[in-house]
Design a protein around this motif. Sequence first.
Motif, mmCIF file in Angstrom:
data_model
loop_
_atom_site.group_PDB
_atom_site.id
_atom_site.type_symbol
_atom_site.label_atom_id
_atom_site.label_comp_id
_atom_site.label_asym_id
_atom_site.label_seq_id
_atom_site.Cartn_x
_atom_site.Cartn_y
_atom_site.Cartn_z
ATOM 1 N N GLY A 27 0.720 -0.988 -0.233
ATOM 2 C CA GLY A 27 0.098 0.144 0.043
ATOM 3 C C GLY A 27 0.750 1.213 -0.073
ATOM 4 N N PRO A 28 -0.058 2.254 -0.021
ATOM 5 C CA PRO A 28 0.992 3.591 -0.004
ATOM 6 C C PRO A 28 1.585 4.080 1.447
ATOM 7 C CG PRO A 28 -1.477 3.925 0.146
ATOM 8 C CD PRO A 28 -1.339 2.513 0.096
ATOM 9 N N ALA A 29 1.333 3.215 2.420
ATOM 10 C CA ALA A 29 1.834 3.325 3.731
ATOM 11 C C ALA A 29 1.862 2.049 4.577
ATOM 12 C CB ALA A 29 1.105 4.399 4.557
ATOM 13 N N PRO A 30 2.697 1.859 5.428
ATOM 14 C CA PRO A 30 2.747 0.669 6.352
ATOM 15 C C PRO A 30 1.199 0.377 6.830
ATOM 16 C CG PRO A 30 4.556 2.236 6.890
ATOM 17 C CD PRO A 30 3.652 2.740 6.072
ATOM 18 N N VAL A 31 0.863 -0.921 6.652
ATOM 19 C CA VAL A 31 -0.276 -1.608 7.068
ATOM 20 C C VAL A 31 -0.348 -2.076 8.616
ATOM 21 C CG1 VAL A 31 -2.195 -3.036 6.657
ATOM 22 C CG2 VAL A 31 -1.146 -1.808 4.804
ATOM 23 N N LEU A 32 -0.741 -1.775 9.476
ATOM 24 C CA LEU A 32 -0.835 -2.410 10.961
ATOM 25 C C LEU A 32 -2.035 -3.205 11.163
ATOM 26 C CD1 LEU A 32 0.660 0.785 12.747
ATOM 27 C CD2 LEU A 32 1.835 -0.911 11.535
ATOM 28 N N VAL A 33 -1.997 -4.468 11.706
ATOM 29 C CA VAL A 33 -3.187 -5.346 11.847
ATOM 30 C C VAL A 33 -3.122 -5.485 13.268
ATOM 31 C CG1 VAL A 33 -4.402 -7.324 11.284
ATOM 32 C CG2 VAL A 33 -2.952 -6.305 9.843
ATOM 33 N N ALA A 34 -4.265 -5.484 14.135
ATOM 34 C CA ALA A 34 -4.429 -5.755 15.503
ATOM 35 C C ALA A 34 -5.835 -6.529 15.541
ATOM 36 C CB ALA A 34 -4.942 -4.282 16.459
ATOM 37 N N GLY A 35 -6.174 -6.912 16.734
ATOM 38 C CA GLY A 35 -7.332 -7.715 17.187
ATOM 39 C C GLY A 35 -6.929 -9.164 17.842
ATOM 40 N N PRO A 36 -7.855 -9.646 17.961
ATOM 41 C CA PRO A 36 -7.529 -11.128 18.811
ATOM 42 C C PRO A 36 -6.831 -11.965 17.789
ATOM 43 C CG PRO A 36 -9.975 -10.374 19.096
ATOM 44 C CD PRO A 36 -9.474 -9.426 18.386
ATOM 45 N N THR A 37 -7.112 -12.107 16.509
ATOM 46 C CA THR A 37 -6.259 -13.041 15.779
ATOM 47 C C THR A 37 -4.773 -12.550 15.623
ATOM 48 O OG1 THR A 37 -8.340 -13.387 14.497
ATOM 49 C CG2 THR A 37 -6.411 -14.375 13.658
ATOM 50 N N ALA A 38 -4.645 -11.489 15.308
ATOM 51 C CA ALA A 38 -3.504 -10.854 15.145
ATOM 52 C C ALA A 38 -2.669 -10.866 16.631
ATOM 53 C CB ALA A 38 -3.534 -9.135 14.936
ATOM 54 N N GLU A 39 -3.136 -10.756 17.651
ATOM 55 C CA GLU A 39 -2.332 -10.941 19.088
ATOM 56 C C GLU A 39 -1.893 -12.430 18.997
ATOM 57 O OE1 GLU A 39 -5.180 -9.809 22.003
ATOM 58 O OE2 GLU A 39 -5.231 -7.783 21.259
ATOM 59 N N LEU A 40 -2.757 -13.297 18.584
ATOM 60 C CA LEU A 40 -2.449 -14.741 18.711
ATOM 61 C C LEU A 40 -1.331 -15.009 17.763
ATOM 62 C CD1 LEU A 40 -2.848 -17.721 19.425
ATOM 63 C CD2 LEU A 40 -4.499 -18.058 17.786
ATOM 64 N N VAL A 41 -1.435 -14.587 16.456
ATOM 65 C CA VAL A 41 -0.110 -14.558 15.498
ATOM 66 C C VAL A 41 1.008 -14.122 16.241
ATOM 67 C CG1 VAL A 41 0.576 -13.878 13.308
ATOM 68 C CG2 VAL A 41 -1.705 -14.947 13.601
ATOM 69 N N ASP A 42 0.944 -12.886 16.708
ATOM 70 C CA ASP A 42 2.083 -12.038 17.264
ATOM 71 C C ASP A 42 2.629 -12.957 18.720
ATOM 72 O OD1 ASP A 42 1.917 -10.379 15.420
ATOM 73 O OD2 ASP A 42 0.818 -8.925 16.811
ATOM 74 N N ALA A 43 1.706 -13.430 19.461
ATOM 75 C CA ALA A 43 2.225 -14.202 20.527
ATOM 76 C C ALA A 43 2.869 -15.474 20.132
ATOM 77 C CB ALA A 43 0.956 -14.558 21.266
#
Length: 641
Positions: A421-437
């Motif tokens: 995209g034209p700028a960084p894309v940040l993703v949050a939410g329960p699923t993103a928390e699980l992936v990051d964990a």
Amino acid sequence: MAPEGERVVAVVSGRDVNATGLIDSVTRIAFEIRGLSGVAEVDDSYTTGRRQMSTDGQSSLVTVELQPGLSDDEALRVADQVSSALRRIDAPEILVGGGLLAEREFGDQAVRDAALGESVALVCVGILLVLLLGGLVVGLLPLVAALGAVAATLLTLTGLTSLLPVSEYAVNVVTLLGIGLAVDYSLLMIARFREERAADARASVGELIERTVATAGRAVLVSGSAVAAALVGLFAFGDPLLAAMAMGGGLVVVLATAAGLTLVPALIAVAHRRIPARRPERGPGLLARLAGFAQRRPKAVAVATAAGLLALSAPLLSVEFANSDVRVLPRSSEARQAYEATQDKFADPPKQPLTVLVEAGADRPGVTELFDAMEQLPGVSDVFVRSDAPPGVSIADVVPSGAVDGRPAQRLVADLRALDGPAPVLVAGPTAELVDAKRSVGARLPVALAIIIVATGALLFALTRSVVVPVKAIVMNLLTLLATMGVLVAVFQWGWGAGLLGFESWGALDLTTPLLLFVFAFGLSMDYEVFLLARIKEAWDRDGDNDRAVLAGITAAGPVVTTAALAIGLVFLGFVLGDLVPVKEIGVGMAVAVLLDVTVVRGLLLPATMSLLGRWNWWRPGATAAAQASRKAMAGSDAPT
């Protein structure tokens, strides 16, 4: 600040959704809730455009979003006000739930489970110790030490709550660990005191206790240090919950060790006349019989036991990890009932979306095309672009088409982050928390392993003066842990034995379970390893005969290890009586680990491998074979028969 506020969800059931009285009631309550301070949005089937009605026409949903950025206490206060208002809707049944209320129910249930588990465990362990040790006073001594260590730990944790969050789940686990360690150390000290008293009836109580602390106390100190070192590994994961458990666990280990070295000797000095002599053995104990069998067939036993442990670990190939949610609560929980009602009664139940933030305003070229590309990604159900985003950013809620913690949703997180995209894309939410964990655990696991292995290896080297024995001990502990995790996958993920244990499988293991099991089971396995190796090393130092030293050490320490394993197994099984699935996972996992460790690993694999390695067990840099042979010859003249 959270990307969106907490949600309170109500399932209104038992009345036709088109009934005039119900429509008026929901409408009135919805406008009343909108006027509450701390409420951001109310979504219902009558005052907003989205109709959320069940397929049978007898239920509807009311979803209330709280304002982002509220503190936990503020959010709970507003949630209680919302819940109270929702219950005034004119309908036969109203179930109120949501993530925030489920978390509170989890905490309350954890306290109830801890009270039940501790009371049952302490009563059962007390009865067992009185029977096995041969007296009421001597049977209660380990429990006095355990209660002292746990009470001191809980008081300290209470004082630390102002500095860091300490969950009720952490209290459960710390209590379990403290009781187990304190009972183990007390049993070791009492058994050695009995042995010293039987060997020298003329010695004073002070002299006997001094010898007890000099011998068994050293094993207690090494064991406690090994468990504490294992707990330090939890800090490597950088998770506040794990850090709180590591701190609480470290405190209880230090206090249990201190109790074993100070309180228990003092109790023995006071009550020594009430400590009966050890009953004469009618033959070799369980571990001694297993060790004798293993030494007669070392190669076959070593191969068979190692293969069996690896076979038990096979279910790990299909393991699924997830963060615990409302499904781990008991069926009596209203939050769980509300969740299940939304899943069962509605064709399109509400889901916690992924919140996607683009660091560019909506008017920037390429942002609209980026959101269009999100809609085309596999696994996307809907994309809602927010109109109230702050200047310079764009925000969209992306709803997964499947379960929010399923593998497709986890792949969706990676796909969203990979969009150009034209700028960084940040993703949050329960699923993103699980992936990051999961990613964080995978990245930090080698560091935690290194801390634990190096520290425990160094402690075992200090105890045995051998390089081979510590390496072998660590490998055997890892085999125990792998087998234990395999059993947990079969029981809790696959659901084998769910009816017997009183739970319903939710298709995964809690992400923290393997970390806690690794640390606690590794530490407790090291307990038994130290107890046995300390006596084996004493026998080896006396006559230098490897096989005889192994059998003598296991024969001497075997009854203590067996009694300790029975006692601590009851402690862990006491926590299976609770209703929280993660607590059941820890209780069952620890019980299985202790059972495998004391029978298969310490009774069979340890003596078999030590027989196979012979004198190489005691190799260390600078110690030549000739020097060891000379030492053996010098000691042979006074070797015990």
